[in-house]
Design an enzyme around this catalytic site. Structure first.
Site, mmCIF file in Angstrom:
data_model
loop_
_atom_site.group_PDB
_atom_site.id
_atom_site.type_symbol
_atom_site.label_atom_id
_atom_site.label_comp_id
_atom_site.label_asym_id
_atom_site.label_seq_id
_atom_site.Cartn_x
_atom_site.Cartn_y
_atom_site.Cartn_z
ATOM 1 N N VAL A 1 0.838 -1.209 0.000
ATOM 2 C CA VAL A 1 0.000 0.000 0.000
ATOM 3 C C VAL A 1 0.872 1.257 0.000
ATOM 4 C CG1 VAL A 1 -1.846 1.246 1.195
ATOM 5 C CG2 VAL A 1 -1.811 -1.267 1.237
ATOM 6 N N GLY B 1 -0.492 -9.983 -3.668
ATOM 7 C CA GLY B 1 -0.388 -8.869 -2.713
ATOM 8 C C GLY B 1 -1.696 -8.530 -2.026
ATOM 9 N N GLU C 1 -3.230 -10.689 3.823
ATOM 10 C CA GLU C 1 -2.614 -10.047 4.983
ATOM 11 C C GLU C 1 -1.266 -10.724 5.270
ATOM 12 O OE1 GLU C 1 -3.974 -7.293 6.694
ATOM 13 O OE2 GLU C 1 -5.071 -7.442 4.839
ATOM 14 N N LYS D 1 -13.112 -5.425 9.501
ATOM 15 C CA LYS D 1 -13.758 -4.387 8.682
ATOM 16 C C LYS D 1 -15.223 -4.214 9.100
ATOM 17 C CE LYS D 1 -10.664 -5.437 4.850
ATOM 18 N NZ LYS D 1 -10.436 -6.366 3.745
#
Ligand code: NAP
Ligand code: HSE
Length: 428
Positions: free
Chosen positions: A14, A187, A190, A205
Site C-alpha cells: 500500500v 499482494g 494479509e 472491517k
C-alpha cells in the site's frame, strides 16, 4: 501552491501505491486540492529492501522520531500493519499534533478506542477510508452520502483474498490450498493469511462498518467469525446444482435484540447481486431507511486501489487541516448490544460424510427432527454400499442454537465420518 508535508509509516504494497500517487506530478489531484502533498519521510524496517518506487536520498528512515518529532510533518500515514508498534506510533503522532491516516483495520477494530479518543482530545483528524474495502469509498459513502439514513442492514464481500479463493474454486474447480498461494503473490493477503481465510480480516472491517452505521463499538470477540477453510469444491458444486453460490459475507443488522454482527460463508441464490462479485473485488450492499438499497462495488485490495483511498483521506485532511472532523467518532459512541449468533434463524445447507449403510440417513434426519429442524430436500449421489458418501440436506428456517446441538449429536454418530459442513443461506 501551498505544500503540506506528510510522512509514511511503511512502504510495502500500500505504501508504494501511496508514493506513486503522491509522486505523480500530472495528477488532477493537485489542481483539485489547490495544495501540494510532499512526502518528507518514510519509515521502513529495512533500508536495503528493493522497492518499486524511487525516493529522494534521506527520505527513507528506520527511526520513527524523525517523523514524530518533526513539526513540519502535518499528516502521518500508517501503512505498516499490525497492532504494535503501529498503535503506539499513531498515538504519539496525535499527541504531537499530527493528523493521521491509516489503512489498518486490525488496529482500529481491536484497539481503535484510544486512537479516536486521543484524536478528539487533540482535535486532530483520523482518516481510515482504506481500512474497509480497499479502494471503495464506503466509509465516506456511509458517513457523508448516507448521513440522513438509519442503516437497516449492511452486508457484503469485504475480503478480497477469500473472495478470490472462492471465485477460483468455483470457476476452475480448484481446491482451497492451491489458490491461496496465488492470492498471496498478488499482494492481497494479509501478512498473516489466516486473517483472510478465517474471516478475521472481514470481521475487523465489519467492526468498523458497525461503528459508522450504528455508533457503537462492538467488542471484537463478539463478532461471530467463521472462515472458508471448511468449504471444499464439493460444496461449491452441490451449491451450484441447487442454484446457489458460496460467498464469504460480513453482515450487520439492527434488530430488537441488538446488533447482529457475523462473518461466515453464505449461500446466495444465483442472480443475487453479490454473486456477481468475482476475484479480489469487493461489494457492500447497504439498506437505508431513506435511500433504500445501495450497492458499492470496486477493488477491495491491491496497491493502487488501496492507495487511492488513503490519498483521498490525506487530501480531505489537507483541505481542512484546522477544521473539526466529520468523523469524530469518539464523541458519540455508545455501548454495543450484540445479538448472539445462537439466536439467528435461517435456512441451512448441510453436508455429511457418511458410511453408506442402512439407517444412516434416517439417524441424521431423526436428530434434525428432534431439534425442530425441518428438511426441505436431501441429495445423496450413488456409491457402493459401505463406501463414504456425501449426504446434502437443505433445511427450512431453523434456529442456530438447535442446529449446533443437532450437529454435535450427528457428528458423534458412528456412521458419520467427518465434521459436518454447514453453510447458512441468505436470500435477501
Ligand atoms: P506490507 O506490504 O507488508 O508493508 C508493510 C510495510 O511496513 C513495509 O514497508 C515494512 O517495512 C513496514 N514495516 C512493518 N513493520 C515495521 C516496523 N516495525 N517498523 C518500520 N517499518 C515497518 O503491508 P501492506 O500490504 O502494504 O499493508 C499495510 C496495511 O494496509 C495493513 O494494515 C493492511 O491490513 C492494510 N491494507 C492492505 C491492503 C492490501 O491490499 N495489501 C488493502 C487494504 C488495507 P519493510 O518494507 O522494510 O519490510
Ligand atoms: N487482505 C485484505 C483482503 C486486504 O484480501 O481483502 C484488503 O483489506
Amino acid at each position: 501552491m501551498q505544500s503540506i508535508e506528510v510522512a509514511l509509516l511503511g512502504c510495502g504494497v500500500v505504501g508504494q501505491g501511496v508514493v506513486k500517487l503522491l509522486s505523480d506530478e500530472s495528477s488532477p489531484l493537485w489542481e483539485r486540492l489547490g495544495k501540494k502533498l510532499v512526502i518528507k519521510k518514510v519509515l521502513v524496517r529495512d533500508l536495503k529492501q528493493s522497492r518499486d518506487v524511487t525516493l529522494a536520498e534521506g527520505v527513507l528512515t528506520t527511526d520513527p522520531r524523525e517523523i514524530l518529532e518533526d513539526d513540519a510533518i502535518k499528516i502521518v500515514i500508517e501503512v505498516m500493519g499490525g497492532i504494535e508498534p503501529a498503535g503506539a506510533l499513531l498515538l504519539q503522532a496525535l499527541n504531537n499534533g499530527k493528523h493521521i491516516v491509516t489503512a489498518n483495520k486490525a488496529l482500529l477494530a481491536e484497539a481503535g478506542g484510544p486512537i479516536f479518543e486521543m484524536a478528539a482530545e487533540k482535535k486532530r483528524h483520523v482518516g481510515f477510508e482504506a481500512s474497509v474495502a480497499g479502494g471503495i469509498p464506503i466509509l465516506k459513502g456511509l458517513s457523508e452520502g448516507l448521513i440522513a439514513n438509519r442503516i437497516e442492514r449492511v452486508s457484503g464481500i469485504i475480503n478480497g483474498t477469500a473472495n478470490y479463493i472462492l471465485s477460483e474454486m468455483t470457476e476452475h474447480g480448484l481446491e482451497f490450498a492451491d489458490v491461496l498461494k496465488a492470492a498471496q503473490e498478488a499482494g492481497y493477503a494479509e501478512a498473516d493469511p489466516t486473517f483472510d481465510i478465517d474471516g478475521i480480516d472481514a470481521a475487523h472491517k465489519l467492526a468498523i462498518l458497525i461503528t459508522l452505521c450504528y455508533g457503537c463499538q462492538v467488542p471484537f470477540k463478539e463478532i461471530y467469525t467463521e472462515g472458508i477453510r471448511n468449504i471444499s469444491s464439493l460444496d461449491i458444486d452441490f451449491a451450484d446444482s441447487l442454484g446457489y453460490s458460496i460467498k464469504l459475507l460480513a453482515i450487520a443488522q439492527e434488530t430488537k435484540q441488538g446488533v447482529e454482527a457475523r462473518v461466515h460463508p453464505t449461500m446466495l441464490p444465483h442472480g443475487h447481486l453479490l454473486t456477481q462479485v468475482h476475484g479480489a473485488m469487493n461489494a457492500i450492499h447497504v439498506v437505508g431507511d431513506a435511500v433504500g438499497e445501495s450497492m458499492f462495488y470496486g477493488a477491495g485490495a491491491g496497491s493502487l486501489p488501496t492507495a487511492s483511498a488513503v490519498v483521498s483521506d490525506v487530501a480531505m485532511i489537507a483541505a481542512r487541516l484546522e477544521e473539526p472532523s466529520l468523523l469524530d467518532i469518539a464523541q458519540r459512541l455508545h455501548p454495543a448490544d450484540v445479538r448472539p449468533i445462537s439466536e439467528w434463524e435461517g435456512e441451512y445447507y448441510l453436508r455429511f460424510a457418511v458410511r453408506d449403510c442402512p439407517g444412516a440417513l434416517a439417524q441424521i434426519a431423526g436428530l434434525l427432527g428432534d431439534h425442530d429442524i425441518s428438511i426441505t430436500s436431501v441429495y445423496q449421489p450413488e456409491r457402493d454400499e459401505g463406501a463414504e458418501v456425501p449426504i446434502v440436506v437443505m433445511t427450512h428456517e431453523a434456529r442456530e442454537q438447535n442446529m449446533q446441538s443437532a450437529l454435535q449429536k450427528i457428528e458423534a454418530l458412528e456412521t458419520v465420518l467427518a465434521k459436518p459442513v454447514l453453510v447458512r443461506v441468505e436470500k435477501g
